[in-house]
Design an enzyme around this catalytic site. Structure first.
Site, PDB file in Angstrom:
ATOM      1  N   HIS A 163       0.824  -1.229   0.000  1.00 38.97           N
ATOM      2  CA  HIS A 163       0.000   0.000   0.000  1.00 38.97           C
ATOM      3  C   HIS A 163       0.851   1.269   0.000  1.00 38.97           C
ATOM      4  CE1 HIS A 163      -3.651  -2.253   0.524  1.00 38.97           C
ATOM      5  NE2 HIS A 163      -3.254  -2.773   1.666  1.00 38.97           N
ATOM      6  N   ASP A 199      -2.302 -10.586  -2.542  1.00 42.90           N
ATOM      7  CA  ASP A 199      -2.879 -10.216  -1.246  1.00 42.90           C
ATOM      8  C   ASP A 199      -4.380  -9.959  -1.447  1.00 42.90           C
ATOM      9  OD1 ASP A 199      -1.771  -8.832   1.578  1.00 42.90           O
ATOM     10  OD2 ASP A 199      -3.651  -7.954   0.857  1.00 42.90           O
ATOM     11  N   HIS A 201      -5.963  -7.458  -0.503  1.00 42.31           N
ATOM     12  CA  HIS A 201      -6.173  -6.033  -0.760  1.00 42.31           C
ATOM     13  C   HIS A 201      -5.382  -5.576  -1.976  1.00 42.31           C
ATOM     14  CE1 HIS A 201      -6.688  -6.781   3.621  1.00 42.31           C
ATOM     15  NE2 HIS A 201      -7.775  -6.038   3.434  1.00 42.31           N
ATOM     16  N   ASP A 288      -3.960 -13.101   3.319  1.00 41.63           N
ATOM     17  CA  ASP A 288      -5.283 -12.735   3.852  1.00 41.63           C
ATOM     18  C   ASP A 288      -6.429 -13.134   2.929  1.00 41.63           C
ATOM     19  OD1 ASP A 288      -4.293 -10.782   2.163  1.00 41.63           O
ATOM     20  OD2 ASP A 288      -4.413  -9.157   3.629  1.00 41.63           O
TER      21      ASP A 288
END
Ligand code: 6XA
Ligand code: ZN
Length: 344
Positions: A163, A199, A201, A288
């Site tokens: 991120h 991931d 996200h 995740d």
């Protein structure tokens, strides 16, 4: 499989993050990496090494100088505001959205925390810089090993990175380890590098860093940002810009997606990477996507990750794995090492 282990990762240990209007204990905890390390050792999967130390100049291909300067001095500035701050993590509370200016560097510390961040869920702590810096060394070491002929290397580190943008932290990330690895592969003379982000996200930071470049292809499979963090990037219509048009591909999937659909999407992403003509691969390895993850919404099972590793190996590319998210702490070691074992 060579693993570069961030021996300083536990120096970064946030206490609280903002979640639905209250401060809650951080999900991104040192035990995550401890479990992966223990599982690697238990299965005797390859060699575990400390990272090589790299000069700060190695970070400049990805991050802005003013952001790096801020990160390096942020904790000392925070404590200088009030000695009692030594017992509290620093969190941002004000941001320069849209019509506000981001070219000016304010003297006020809170203002700079906001300028260089995207959320209030990412505490900056006394050891954050040292941990993130050593994590970047792991990613760079793994990239150099792969550029030097290793089939694969794993950067086992936290805080995660995908991120983090050129000049901001957020989503538990400070330095973009996957971007640093990709840039290092380029700097070693590998002309076409692909980044595959698996991931849960979307890797907004990594996408943004390479969005206008045709030498680094970015593709990501993730929870639909209409409902999932990071919300403001990761849609299917983001295809790159300028020279980078056609070199970015997103695969947003709805909450609840299971392995069959996820794996079919992985095959599509790998086909794009092959069509691009990648000569090396960086995998942002977030765990995740696991059914038991407390903050995510896909439903992959532990055994599925062996298959993921096999599918990645079939791409036939020298590969750098970079550890990202994954908060089902008791299972994260089994799941991550399943990917690596499947790959091997
Ligand atoms: C909001 C959720 C941050 C997601 C962090 C993550 N506090 N990114 O796992 O991959
Ligand atoms: Zn994640």
């Amino acid at each position: 499989m060579l693993t570069y282990y961030n021996h300083l990762h536990s120096q970064h240990q946030g206490k609280l993050e903002m979640f639905r209007g209250q401060l809650v204990p951080c999900f991104e905890v040192p035990a995550r990496v401890d479990h992966v390390l223990a599982e690697l050792k238990a299965r005797k999967l390859g060699t575990i090494l400390p990272p090589e130390p790299f000069d700060d100049s190695a970070l400049k291909g990805v991050h802005s100088q003013r952001y790096l300067d801020f990160l390096a001095s942020a904790w000392d500035e925070w404590v200088a505001l009030d000695p009692a701050n030594a017992q509290r993590d620093a969190l941002p509370s004000v941001w320069p959205v849209r019509s506000l200016r981001s070219d000016v560097l304010p003297a006020n510390f809170a203002a700079r925390m906001g300028l260089f961040s995207m959320d209030a869920g990412t505490p900056l702590t006394e050891g954050t810089w040292d941990a993130a810096r050593a994590g970047a060394d792991c990613a760079l070491s793994a990239a150099l090993a792969v550029a030097g002929g290793e089939r694969a290397a794993f950067a086992l580190t936290r805080p995660p990175g995908h991120h983090a943008g050129a000049d901001f932290f957020g989503g538990y990330c400070f330095l973009n380890n996957a971007a640093l690895a990709a840039q290092a592969l380029r700097d070693q003379g590998i002309e076409r590098v692909a980044i595959l982000d698996i991931d849960y996200h979307h890797g907004n930071g990594t996408q943004a860093i390479f969005y206008e470049r045709s030498d680094v292809y970015f593709t990501s499979i993730h929870g639909d940002p209409h409902t999932e963090y990071p919300f403001y990037l990761g849609y299917a219509d983001e295809l790159g810009a300028g020279a980078g048009l056609g070199f970015n591909r997103n695969w947003p999937l709805p909450r609840g997606t299971g392995f069959e659909v996820w794996r079919a999407t992985l095959q599509q992403a790998l086909a794009c990477i092959a069509e691009f003509g990648a000569q090396a691969l960086v995998v942002s390895l977030g765990m995740d996507t696991f059914v038991g993850d407390p903050i995510s919404g896909f439903s992959l099972q532990s055994a599925d990750y062996l298959q993921v590793g096999e599918d990645l190996a079939k791409a036939g590319l020298p590969t750098v794995f970079v550890f990202e998210g994954g908060y089902a702490v008791a299972e994260v070691g089994t799941n991550a090492v399943n990917v690596l074992q499947g790959f091997d």
